[in-house]
Design an enzyme around this catalytic site. Structure first.
Site, short mmCIF file in Angstrom:
data_model
loop_
_atom_site.label_atom_id
_atom_site.label_comp_id
_atom_site.label_asym_id
_atom_site.label_seq_id
_atom_site.Cartn_x
_atom_site.Cartn_y
_atom_site.Cartn_z
N HIS A 1 -41.60 54.89 -11.07
CA HIS A 1 -42.21 56.22 -11.16
C HIS A 1 -42.70 56.61 -9.78
O HIS A 1 -43.00 55.77 -8.94
CB HIS A 1 -43.30 56.33 -12.22
CG HIS A 1 -44.38 55.30 -12.14
ND1 HIS A 1 -45.36 55.33 -11.17
CD2 HIS A 1 -44.65 54.23 -12.91
CE1 HIS A 1 -46.18 54.32 -11.38
NE2 HIS A 1 -45.77 53.63 -12.40
N HIS B 1 -51.22 48.07 -6.10
CA HIS B 1 -51.04 48.64 -4.76
C HIS B 1 -52.30 48.51 -3.91
O HIS B 1 -53.39 48.26 -4.42
CB HIS B 1 -50.60 50.10 -4.83
CG HIS B 1 -51.56 51.02 -5.54
ND1 HIS B 1 -51.72 51.04 -6.89
CD2 HIS B 1 -52.39 51.96 -5.06
CE1 HIS B 1 -52.60 51.95 -7.22
NE2 HIS B 1 -53.05 52.53 -6.13
N GLU C 1 -59.55 56.08 -2.89
CA GLU C 1 -59.35 56.72 -4.20
C GLU C 1 -60.63 56.65 -5.03
O GLU C 1 -61.10 55.55 -5.34
CB GLU C 1 -58.23 56.01 -4.96
CG GLU C 1 -56.93 55.85 -4.19
CD GLU C 1 -55.91 55.03 -4.96
OE1 GLU C 1 -56.20 54.60 -6.09
OE2 GLU C 1 -54.82 54.80 -4.41
N HIS D 1 -61.88 52.86 -5.17
CA HIS D 1 -61.00 51.88 -4.54
C HIS D 1 -60.82 52.34 -3.10
O HIS D 1 -60.03 53.23 -2.82
CB HIS D 1 -59.67 51.79 -5.28
CG HIS D 1 -59.82 51.39 -6.73
ND1 HIS D 1 -59.00 51.84 -7.72
CD2 HIS D 1 -60.73 50.57 -7.32
CE1 HIS D 1 -59.37 51.31 -8.89
NE2 HIS D 1 -60.43 50.55 -8.67
N HIS E 1 -55.72 47.01 -6.05
CA HIS E 1 -56.01 47.35 -7.44
C HIS E 1 -54.72 47.64 -8.18
O HIS E 1 -53.64 47.60 -7.63
CB HIS E 1 -57.00 48.52 -7.52
CG HIS E 1 -56.54 49.76 -6.83
ND1 HIS E 1 -56.55 49.91 -5.47
CD2 HIS E 1 -56.05 50.92 -7.31
CE1 HIS E 1 -56.09 51.11 -5.14
NE2 HIS E 1 -55.77 51.74 -6.23
FE LIG Z 1 -54.79 53.54 -6.77
#
Ligand SMILES: [Fe+2]
Length: 444
Positions: free
Chosen positions: A299, A342, A348, A375, A381
């Site tokens: 995705h 990732h 984030e 994050h 995470h």
């Molecule tokens: Fe993320």
């Protein structure tokens, strides 16, 4: 201030047809016939005895595509005010954020606790953290709010625009340019400098705010996607002119270079009878977002879900992006369908408006509506163990993700928490546990 019943009545009268649609349009509106001058912005005498005033959200000389200004025709000019004096900042903090050491750990919070009785939206504003410098017009702040009273004062933010993300409780936003209703699942934007008052349509209201010190949010370019898709411009709704003609003391609070200042006017500053321009508030229903994703395998990166972006001075690198994880189909073949593991140079902050998020089912307190996770730059995470195990074994039939509405403020600079966020009782102490027990499957 109106009572909640009166506020509800006013809000109920606002339908989609009550707004002026289109992102960044040159709107024009008058609440009294003949209030808007034609053929010029600043006639010798403005109609109906009004004062003409320009509100500039961009430098006069910025390129036309990014030039923001509105002309306001009002009962009194904004200049007619007494001196502002400092008031307590409450729980509002601003950049530069220096109260704590930037933290590489993954952090997650439960929702804000109940506010004390009589807490209005501004008093209920609580800063989690941010980056940049308000005096440099760069960076952003993450706020949450929890309120149980309507404002009877008026607020304006010179430091940035405010993207309000209600999670619980509908809001009536009375702005200089008119009225907006913002419901959970919708977002409202108040441009830099535009004065407004928040009235509650329910007993309590809770949500998130991105204060963007940088370039105003715009729609992302679509590249090969083409002329349509993601957030469509026609779904952004600006208000039409609506004014209050109130003589009498009104407290006006101004956020300037990180501090709150107040002055008591002898009239309401929400006295704009007509206006035209493109520096306008707007409301947008996140459920209108046209979600685009893979129809083969893998995705795309979550940038495909960008609703609004505030570019920085580096092409392709946003000061802050506002991203929504809206209901969507997953159909990828031979694909791990939840968000992958990732580490990201961007930082984030994620919040949840309703339901659940498909990569986060476990952990103390969980990831719940009104809570949030941070994050920071390069922190690792991804799915928790339960999600990983389930998704690795799932039968890959088409699957509708429709049980939640999550969002992300993603920013190019690390987010430093405020002291109140770093020591809050509602900061989860064992968020790391979510990623414990991921088993070793390696079989060379
Ligand atoms: Fe993320």
């Amino acid at each position: 201030m109106s009572g909640i019943e009166e506020t509800r009545k006013i809000a109920a009268g606002l339908t989609e047809g009550s707004y002026s649609p289109g992102f960044g349009n040159e709107h024009s509106s008058e609440a009294e016939p003949g209030a808007l001058p034609h053929g010029r912005n600043s006639p010798q005498r403005a109609p109906l005895g009004l004062y003409a005033e320009q509100l500039s959200g961009s430098a006069f000389t910025e390129p036309r595509a990014h030039n923001h200004r509105s002309w306001l025709y009002r009962i009194r000019p904004s200049a007619a005010h007494p001196p502002f004096v400092r008031i307590d900042n409450g729980n509002v903090r601003s950049a530069p954020f220096t109260e704590t050491t930037p933290d590489p750990n993954r952090l997650r919070w439960n929702p804000l606790p109940e506010p004390a009785p009589g807490t209005d939206w501004l008093a209920g504003l609580w800063t989690l953290g941010g980056n940049g410098d308000v005096t440099q017009r760069a960076g952003m702040a993450i706020h949450l709010y929890h309120a149980n009273a309507s404002m009877d004062r008026v607020f304006g933010d010179a430091d940035g625009e405010l993207l309000i993300v209600p999670e619980h409780g509908e809001l009536l936003l009375r702005t200089e340019l008119g009225l907006l209703v913002a419901r959970p699942g919708e977002v409202a934007l108040i441009p830099r400098g535009v004065r407004f008052r928040v009235e509650l349509l329910e007993e309590t209201a809770r949500g998130y705010v991105c204060e963007n010190y940088g370039q105003p949010f715009r729609l992302p370019d679509l590249g090969p996607i083409g002329a349509n898709g993601l957030a469509n411009a026609r779904d952004f709704l600006a208000p039409v002119a609506a004014y209050e003609d109130v003589e009498g003391p009104v407290q006006v609070v101004n956020k300037f270079c990180g501090n709150l200042w107040a002055a008591t006017y002898d009239h309401s500053p929400l006295d704009v009878v007509a206006w035209h321009g493109n520096h306008t508030p707007y409301v947008y229903d996140l459920r209108r977002f046209n979600v685009i994703g893979s129809i083969s395998y893998d995705h795309p990166d979550p940038s495909i879900f960008t609703v609004l972006t505030s570019p920085s001075d580096t092409p392709g690198v946003a000061g802050v992006d506002f991203v929504v994880f809206a209901p969507r189909w997953l159909v990828g073949e031979d694909t791990f369908r939840p968000p992958y593991f990732h580490r990201n140079v961007m930082s984030e902050y994620m919040g949840l408006i309703e339901g659940a998020y498909d990569a986060k089912t476990a952990g103390e307190g969980g990831f719940v509506p009104g809570g949030g996770s941070l994050h920071n730059m390069m922190s690792a995470h991804g799915p928790d163990r339960e999600t990983f195990d389930k998704a690795s074994a799932a039968e890959l039939k088409p699957q509708k993700i429709d049980d939640g509405l999550a969002f992300m403020f993603e920013t190019r600079w690390p987010v430093t928490a405020t002291a109140q966020a770093a020591t809050a009782d509602h900061l989860q102490s064992s968020y790391d546990d979510v990623w414990q027990g991921l088993e070793r499957h390696f079989r060379p």
